[in-house]
Design an enzyme around this catalytic site. Sequence first.
Site, short mmCIF file in Angstrom:
data_model
loop_
_atom_site.label_atom_id
_atom_site.label_comp_id
_atom_site.label_asym_id
_atom_site.label_seq_id
_atom_site.Cartn_x
_atom_site.Cartn_y
_atom_site.Cartn_z
N GLY A 1 25.59 39.53 48.27
CA GLY A 1 25.39 38.10 48.43
C GLY A 1 24.51 37.71 47.25
CG ASP B 1 28.32 36.17 47.58
OD1 ASP B 1 28.68 37.33 47.88
OD2 ASP B 1 27.86 35.87 46.46
CD GLU C 1 24.20 41.26 45.03
OE1 GLU C 1 24.79 42.14 44.43
OE2 GLU C 1 24.75 40.19 45.39
P1 FBP Z 1 32.32 35.86 43.94
O1 FBP Z 1 31.32 34.77 44.11
O2 FBP Z 1 33.08 35.79 42.69
O3 FBP Z 1 33.23 35.95 45.13
O4 FBP Z 1 31.57 37.25 43.89
C1 FBP Z 1 30.46 37.48 44.68
C2 FBP Z 1 29.93 38.86 44.51
O5 FBP Z 1 30.60 39.75 45.35
C3 FBP Z 1 28.43 38.86 44.77
O6 FBP Z 1 28.12 39.14 46.09
C4 FBP Z 1 27.93 39.88 43.79
O7 FBP Z 1 26.62 39.56 43.37
C5 FBP Z 1 28.86 39.75 42.65
O8 FBP Z 1 30.08 39.32 43.18
C6 FBP Z 1 29.08 41.03 41.90
O9 FBP Z 1 29.82 40.75 40.77
P2 FBP Z 1 30.56 41.81 39.87
O10 FBP Z 1 31.88 42.06 40.52
O11 FBP Z 1 30.77 41.11 38.59
O12 FBP Z 1 29.72 43.03 39.78
#
Ligand code: FBP
Length: 699
Positions: A279, A227, A359
């Site tokens: 993001g 992100d 997002e």
């Molecule tokens: P991190 O902050 O843990 O690195 O994750 C960010 C992210 O990739 C976001 O961009 C997204 O909204 C979210 O993870 C998605 O999470 P999940 O893997 O739980 O679906």
Amino acid sequence: MGQEILEHEEILTSPIVIETISNTSNEVIKRRSFVPKRCAVFESPYTVLEETDHFEIKIYPESAKQLPDIIDNKVQTIKGLDSPDSDRKQQYEKKRNIGIVFSGGPAPGGHNVIGGLFDAAKRANPESRIFGFLMGPDGIIENEAMELTREHVDNYRNLGGFGMIKTGRTKIDTAEKMALSAQTLKALQLDALVVVGGDDSNTNAAFLAQEMFSKEVQVIGVPKTIDGDIQVRDSLGNILCAMSFGFHSAAHAFANSINNLATDCSSDVKYWHVCKVMGRVASHLALEVALKCHPNITLIGEDIADYIDQKRIERARKENTVDYTAYGMTLRNLSRVICDGIVRRAAVGKNYGVLVIPEGVLEFINEIQMFIIKLNTIIADYNQTHDNIFHKDFPNLEDKLDFLRRQARLSREHPNFSVWNTRDDDLFNDIPAYFQDGLLTERDAHGNFQFSLVQTEKVLMDLVTDYLKILEDAGRYKLGIAKNWYEKTMNKGGMDPGKFGPIIFKNYGQSDFLLIKSDIISKKTMKQVLENEGMLKESEDIPQPVKNVFEKSVPKFKTQTHFYGYDGRGSDPTWFDCTYTYNLGFTVFSLIASGVTGQMAAIRNLEMGFEHWEPLGIPIAPMMHLEERKGKLELVLEKSIVDVNSRAFRVVKALREKWLAAVPGNECYRNPGPNVLTGGTVEKRPLTLKLNSLDKTVR
Ligand code: FBP
């Protein structure tokens, strides 16, 4: 049958077949053998920390209260050391047990953090042992770890994902989980624990550091997240960490896919590709993607929040009032902005394009933000009061809506204590069920709203489609017709284009793309216009060439939606991320070898060329502030969002009109190029950072 099996076996044992279908492609073999450059300080056999007071850090009293043992930590720069004194040498070369854990979503480069740490630790003492905790923080709580050998590490060098030890989103946030974690660290006789994670995980690392302080286990954080929202500055705005790792690679992967769509749609000329880009909150990724591949429209959440409706303000000023709704954009406003771009491109015959939606865009829309905060609070309150899980007790949307309705009814009796009133309930009932479901979706372990589970693009595109229909009915959404095509079609049908042109088009003779007049919205209205102008008798049918022209002018709005997120998280790291993370691994070891705790490893000057990179340790506790989480104020590391005054954003804003390309002629799409580690032309650092650093001089 038996014969067939034999044949299959024969086929598969051929050496060429074996090589061709091997799981390990030549690309992987090449990647694994790439050795990232090391920052100059790591070329020395030893390193030492130098405490610096250059930076102004404002400490929150709450941080000092909750994290007393690590609150006085300072920024530490790392210096190379060739001939240490015997104490330093002994401390540096001490045999150590170090544990490492990935926390949160995967991000390209994580394996190189392990690689760097492994190489640095083994260089200092080959007897030192590195343990990887499996499946994220659960591995610490449950003591699920494996000792990492050179073979493990070599297998994953420069490769994407977190496959070596996996990851998870569990938060070590209760006394029980802390105690179990402490037991694990003791059982493995760990000297240090490395937490590779985002803002929440680094926050957690600070609390672990505090907890483990008396047990003499060091805890070091590493800034990870695609992100790009971990960008640490001191209170004067000096950058300590310009970017988390993984951002560049994910943006590169997204931009390449989106550029492929741009190539396709400008060839096929019939689709609008709607690309939601990950993001969770900040739009850094969308901004970087915009710079890398120039989509026709890129929404930036932070810009939307900044929107001011001057007309409303002016109207209110005249009426001597203040119109608070003039600040920030509504979903409806936003759909109008998108429609405007679509309509303007259609007018020059471009019935296609690429739209990028971040997002987290909903976070920046007041009306939605209000729902998110209110629902967060309601769900957190419910879980606390009932010692139960809201989503388990109310599994279906209908049950949840029923619960909310009851809250609204209660609010009539206790208006002062209600988070959810009848007006909220009415507004909420106005939105489509799939969106209600999205807004009521379960929060993650850190209390974050899970934007990735909401069909943001569908919400917006439903509004866009509805409004385009209105515009079409009003004769304001039409496909421009190339003048040459019009003339050829009419001439071929034996009709005089010059006679009909001024009657059916509003810009005949003025443009190369002709727009049918607004009052001609159907063949029936076309007939009336032709009759009124004396070109047709009532009993006559519209001539076929004119019918063809009309049909061609009706825009068919067709979309394809795409979600770019998980694919980029799993992509291989770029040169930037390979090099950055390998050096982060070395930085982690330097911090550990100097005995500090509660620090986050970082590299300064990432926004500049590699030769300017400076490894350092950032004190986590003093960087924390209070934020609303799960309906309560909690100490967290601040998330950075896109600065609308930054040069990178201003460049995108200035080029918006150009990239929309609502003019006849070529598009401005840009091919970002392949992700190669050597000999390629791929950018050596995020474009956002490059642009933002233009005014900066090296200190
Ligand atoms: P991190 O902050 O843990 O690195 O994750 C960010 C992210 O990739 C976001 O961009 C997204 O909204 C979210 O993870 C998605 O999470 P999940 O893997 O739980 O679906």
